[in-house]
Scaffold this active site. Structure first.
Site, PDB file in Angstrom:
ATOM      1  N   ASN A  51       0.834  -1.202   0.000  1.00 28.56           N
ATOM      2  CA  ASN A  51       0.000   0.000   0.000  1.00 28.56           C
ATOM      3  C   ASN A  51       0.870   1.252   0.000  1.00 28.56           C
ATOM      4  O   ASN A  51       2.071   1.193   0.278  1.00 28.56           O
ATOM      5  CB  ASN A  51      -0.908  -0.033   1.233  1.00 28.56           C
ATOM      6  CG  ASN A  51      -2.268   0.554   0.938  1.00 28.56           C
ATOM      7  OD1 ASN A  51      -2.377   1.516   0.182  1.00 28.56           O
ATOM      8  ND2 ASN A  51      -3.296  -0.015   1.531  1.00 28.56           N
ATOM      9  N   CYS A  52       0.244   2.377  -0.281  1.00 28.43           N
ATOM     10  CA  CYS A  52       0.905   3.684  -0.360  1.00 28.43           C
ATOM     11  C   CYS A  52       1.774   3.920   0.863  1.00 28.43           C
ATOM     12  O   CYS A  52       1.313   3.702   1.972  1.00 28.43           O
ATOM     13  CB  CYS A  52      -0.144   4.785  -0.450  1.00 28.43           C
ATOM     14  SG  CYS A  52       0.517   6.461  -0.337  1.00 28.43           S
ATOM     15  N   PRO A  53       2.999   4.391   0.729  1.00 24.88           N
ATOM     16  CA  PRO A  53       3.681   4.775  -0.508  1.00 24.88           C
ATOM     17  C   PRO A  53       4.646   3.701  -1.018  1.00 24.88           C
ATOM     18  O   PRO A  53       5.515   4.003  -1.833  1.00 24.88           O
ATOM     19  CB  PRO A  53       4.485   6.001  -0.076  1.00 24.88           C
ATOM     20  CG  PRO A  53       4.924   5.662   1.329  1.00 24.88           C
ATOM     21  CD  PRO A  53       3.832   4.773   1.911  1.00 24.88           C
ATOM     22  N   LEU A  54       4.491   2.448  -0.551  1.00 25.06           N
ATOM     23  CA  LEU A  54       5.502   1.436  -0.884  1.00 25.06           C
ATOM     24  C   LEU A  54       5.685   1.174  -2.377  1.00 25.06           C
ATOM     25  O   LEU A  54       6.831   1.024  -2.830  1.00 25.06           O
ATOM     26  CB  LEU A  54       5.217   0.132  -0.132  1.00 25.06           C
ATOM     27  CG  LEU A  54       5.547   0.189   1.367  1.00 25.06           C
ATOM     28  CD1 LEU A  54       5.133  -1.108   2.058  1.00 25.06           C
ATOM     29  CD2 LEU A  54       7.034   0.439   1.601  1.00 25.06           C
TER      30      LEU A  54
END
Lengths: 76, 174
Positions: free
Chosen positions: A14-17
């Site tokens: 999930n964000c920001p991965l």
């Protein structure tokens, strides 16, 4: 012959991965090489576009395959 | 947004929930090619401690926070318990904060959200400048050795020097 040089599977992240992993992978590549990114985060559709806008790397394509988002990015 | 070369952040909050925004924005900005400096002061110092296991989130006095079970069948996970539990109960129930913190950590795992340590390490790997306010380090009785390596201990003037010119710097207060 594959039409990309490296592949990054960011599925389940999930964000920001997805962006951070994309950046890390692009750092290891040479200019002109193509990275294929697979992600499941719906936010990544606009975010990968924004990443390319900001960094000057070229977003060659953005689409969906088998319920996942697939991006092709050419390193500038 | 276009044309912004630098991002300067002031990070003042030290709970588990508010630990996320600074490290998410810092790591993303640097990945997008910005020059990023993060100035941690007051409770924000908690986010730089070597040991992050003591970061907590409290549902008490935090009415905006949904409370949903990170375990069990879907119907159970969808229930928001926050409006169902009176604040007086949350304030007085021993271990409630601990349990809420564990559940939040479980939710981050369930949703593929990075850990604070991972995002923080990413910031350091991408050369985000991490500044800690020396005055509040002393005020709260910390030692410089309590904090992760790579932190610079500075004062408010250094923050403004880092933030520099407003025409090319975005400043965020978190």
């Amino acid at each position: 012959m594959a039409d990309f040089d490296q592949e990054l599977d960011a599925s389940g992240l999930n964000c920001p991965l997805p962006i951070l992993r994309t950046k890390k992978t692009i750092n290891t590549m040479d200019a002109g090489q193509v990275l294929r990114v697979v992600a499941t985060d719906p936010g990544s559709v606009k975010d990968i576009e924004a990443f390319c806008n900001q960094t000057g790397n070229e977003l060659i394509s953005s689409g969906e395959e088998g319920g996942k988002f697939v991006f092709m990015i050419k390193k500038s | 947004m276009a044309g912004t070369e630098k991002v300067a952040m002031i990070c003042t909050k030290g709970t588990l929930d508010w630990a996320y925004p600074p490290f998410i924005l810092g790591s993303t900005a640097v990945a997008l090619g910005k020059e990023v400096s993060m100035f941690f002061t007051f409770y924000g110092l908690n986010l730089l401690l070597k040991d992050t296991s003591k970061l907590r989130v409290s549902p008490a006095g935090n009415p905006a926070m949904p409370m949903k079970m990170p375990y069990g069948p879907d119907w159970l996970r969808k229930i928001d318990w926050a409006p169902k539990l009176p604040n007086i109960f949350m304030n007085n129930m021993p271990g409630f904060e601990w349990a809420a913190s564990k559940m939040m950590l479980q939710s981050t795992k369930n949703h593929g959200v990075a850990s604070i340590e991972e995002l923080r390490a990413m910031c350091q790997e991408f050369d985000v400048k991490i500044l800690a306010c020396q005055m509040t380090v002393e005020l709260f009785g910390y030692e410089q050795s309590d904090f992760i390596d790579g932190v610079e201990f500075v004062g408010a003037a250094t923050f403004f020097d880092e933030a520099g010119d407003a025409s090319n710097t975005m400043t965020l207060y978190l």
